[in-house]
Enzyme design. Structure first.
Site, mmCIF file in Angstrom:
data_model
loop_
_atom_site.group_PDB
_atom_site.id
_atom_site.type_symbol
_atom_site.label_atom_id
_atom_site.label_comp_id
_atom_site.label_asym_id
_atom_site.label_seq_id
_atom_site.Cartn_x
_atom_site.Cartn_y
_atom_site.Cartn_z
ATOM 1 N N VAL A 110 0.743 10.552 -5.702
ATOM 2 C CA VAL A 110 0.900 12.185 -4.477
ATOM 3 C C VAL A 110 2.098 12.276 -4.990
ATOM 4 C CG1 VAL A 110 0.225 13.765 -2.914
ATOM 5 C CG2 VAL A 110 -1.095 11.676 -3.640
ATOM 6 N N HIS A 154 -6.373 -5.754 -3.315
ATOM 7 C CA HIS A 154 -6.608 -6.063 -2.084
ATOM 8 C C HIS A 154 -6.788 -7.329 -1.902
ATOM 9 C CE1 HIS A 154 -9.718 -2.052 -2.535
ATOM 10 N NE2 HIS A 154 -8.445 -1.743 -2.336
ATOM 11 N N THR A 155 -6.623 -8.214 -1.742
ATOM 12 C CA THR A 155 -6.587 -9.629 -2.061
ATOM 13 C C THR A 155 -6.122 -9.691 -0.949
ATOM 14 O OG1 THR A 155 -6.591 -11.645 -2.168
ATOM 15 C CG2 THR A 155 -4.943 -10.330 -2.823
ATOM 16 N N ASP A 192 8.309 9.159 -6.081
ATOM 17 C CA ASP A 192 9.000 9.867 -5.119
ATOM 18 C C ASP A 192 9.272 9.808 -4.166
ATOM 19 O OD1 ASP A 192 7.201 11.491 -3.781
ATOM 20 O OD2 ASP A 192 8.109 13.464 -5.018
ATOM 21 N N ARG A 238 0.424 -0.695 0.180
ATOM 22 C CA ARG A 238 0.290 0.176 0.168
ATOM 23 C C ARG A 238 0.583 1.219 0.416
ATOM 24 N NH1 ARG A 238 -3.269 2.801 4.619
ATOM 25 N NH2 ARG A 238 -4.460 3.489 3.841
ATOM 26 N N SER A 287 -8.295 -15.408 3.131
ATOM 27 C CA SER A 287 -6.993 -14.886 2.164
ATOM 28 C C SER A 287 -5.857 -13.495 2.432
ATOM 29 C CB SER A 287 -7.373 -15.500 0.819
ATOM 30 O OG SER A 287 -6.353 -14.817 -0.421
ATOM 31 N N GLU A 289 2.562 14.191 3.784
ATOM 32 C CA GLU A 289 1.940 12.958 3.831
ATOM 33 C C GLU A 289 0.969 12.540 4.269
ATOM 34 O OE1 GLU A 289 2.800 11.526 -0.708
ATOM 35 O OE2 GLU A 289 3.629 13.550 -0.770
ATOM 36 N N HIS A 321 0.215 4.671 -2.561
ATOM 37 C CA HIS A 321 -0.114 6.125 -1.602
ATOM 38 C C HIS A 321 0.585 6.772 -2.334
ATOM 39 C CE1 HIS A 321 -3.952 5.492 1.144
ATOM 40 N NE2 HIS A 321 -3.779 4.565 -0.102
ATOM 41 N N ASP A 322 2.403 6.256 -2.247
ATOM 42 C CA ASP A 322 3.303 7.223 -3.118
ATOM 43 C C ASP A 322 2.937 7.739 -4.142
ATOM 44 O OD1 ASP A 322 5.913 8.493 -2.315
ATOM 45 O OD2 ASP A 322 6.320 6.879 -4.534
ATOM 46 N N PRO A 365 -7.483 7.510 -4.582
ATOM 47 C CA PRO A 365 -8.830 7.303 -4.496
ATOM 48 C C PRO A 365 -9.048 7.409 -2.562
ATOM 49 C CG PRO A 365 -7.966 6.030 -6.141
ATOM 50 C CD PRO A 365 -6.771 6.774 -5.118
ATOM 51 N N ASP A 410 -10.246 -9.778 1.857
ATOM 52 C CA ASP A 410 -10.915 -11.219 1.219
ATOM 53 C C ASP A 410 -10.918 -12.522 2.386
ATOM 54 O OD1 ASP A 410 -10.018 -13.312 -0.014
ATOM 55 O OD2 ASP A 410 -8.481 -13.039 -1.307
ATOM 56 N N ASN A 419 -3.663 8.965 4.937
ATOM 57 C CA ASN A 419 -2.397 8.305 5.205
ATOM 58 C C ASN A 419 -2.847 8.151 6.256
ATOM 59 O OD1 ASN A 419 -1.895 8.150 2.239
ATOM 60 N ND2 ASN A 419 -0.911 9.708 2.078
#
Length: 320
Positions: free
Chosen positions: A73, A194-195, A77, A65, A242, A91, A69-70, A164, A239, A97
């Site tokens: 935005v 998302h699994t 970097d 993740r 899993s 951030e 997220h990097d 998002p 999930d 975050n």
């Protein structure tokens, strides 16, 4: 965003037979960038990730993740790793975050790389390589990661709202991804991360305590047993069963109206994303694994700094 998910990556790996990724990406990145300047860089990162996933497999999701997220935005970097400084909130302290984790793992990896090759390997490349390795070590795909990113020096908390959101509908998601140069295919493929994700109850509470017709009523009832109204701390697997294995279980969940977030359920509201969800919910994982590696390479090229731009941070949490 509040959920620990997307909206809410050396040595040969033996956990997955699947291999993906292009030999070279745009933007000045290339596979094997450190082959002369720090030839053991990827091996060092992989060795650390093997230790982490062996003893704390649940860290796979948070570490993956971080890279998402990097990149969403300011591009890929490593700005998400910077601490707030000089009165400027960074951030990582932005509301979307505040549930991120895994920073300490990145710091440990950076220390080892600095010892082996001082001032050579960027924090941005560390994020990309770590993301690849934790997926492969979670029995997911392996792909070659083009490297050569440099680190940014600016991090602004308010810019985290570009990410998002778990409440986004399909039109908002498509628009957000398109703004980063990512296609509808990339959206549905990268959502498959998302699994191995978990989410706070607050990210989907309105779905299970409202009258959302897009969620299976039995699933909603099960979730209400875990999440009380206004619960801000409980975590739920995206999930179920899993959470530490990278597979196509997520698509099975979504296809059965058991997508946890509104942004998951939204994938059934577009013909292209729905078709992909349904295919992956019943087929083998091989196509998804290849697609995921390809989309990760593409995402990892967003807004990269190369050449003389940016810097190679000595510590990932602070500019030089």
């Amino acid at each position: 965003m509040a959920s620990k998910s997307l909206f809410v990556f050396f040595l040969p790996l033996v956990l997955s037979p699947f291999f993906s990724g292009c030999a070279e990406a745009q933007g000045g990145l290339r596979v094997g960038y450190y082959s002369q300047t720090c030839p053991k860089a990827e091996a060092i990162i992989n060795a650390e990730m093997r230790k982490i996933i062996k003893y704390a497999p649940s860290l796979g999701g948070p570490l993956l993740r971080l890279h998402f997220h990097d990149c969403f935005v300011r591009g890929c970097d490593a700005s998400v790793l910077l601490n707030s400084a000089n009165g400027q909130a960074a951030e990582k302290d932005g509301i979307p975050n505040q549930s991120l984790g895994g920073y300490g793992v990145i710091d440990v990896v950076k220390v080892k790389l600095e010892k082996a090759c001082p001032g050579v390997v960027s924090c941005a490349d560390i994020l990309a390589l770590v993301a690849r390795d934790v997926v492969a070590l979670s029995k997911g795909p392996y792909w070659q990661v083009p490297t050569g990113r440099r680190d940014g020096t600016v991090s602004i908390a308010s810019e985290a709202f570009q990410l998002p959101r778990p409440t986004d509908g399909i039109s908002q998601l498509i628009q957000n991804f398109a703004g980063k140069g990512l296609s509808v295919q990339d959206l549905v493929v990268l959502s498959g991360a998302h699994t191995i994700g978990v989410s706070h109850c607050s990210s989907f509470s309105s779905r299970i305590y409202g009258s959302d017709p897009s969620i299976d009523p039995k699933y909603a009832a099960t979730l209400r047993m875990k999440c009380k109204p206004k619960d801000l701390t409980t975590l739920v697997q995206m999930d179920p069963g899993s959470v530490t294995t990278f597979d196509t279980g997520y698509y099975k969940q979504v296809s059965g109206n058991r997508g946890l977030l509104n942004s998951d359920a939204a994938l059934l509201q577009n013909p292209q994303t729905k078709a992909y969800v349904l295919r992956q919910s019943t087929g083998s994982a091989s196509q998804f694994f290849k697609d995921f590696g390809d989309s990760m390479v593409k995402m990892g090229n967003i807004g990269v700094l190369t050449g003389a731009a940016g810097q190679i941070r000595k510590k990932c949490f602070a500019v030089n």
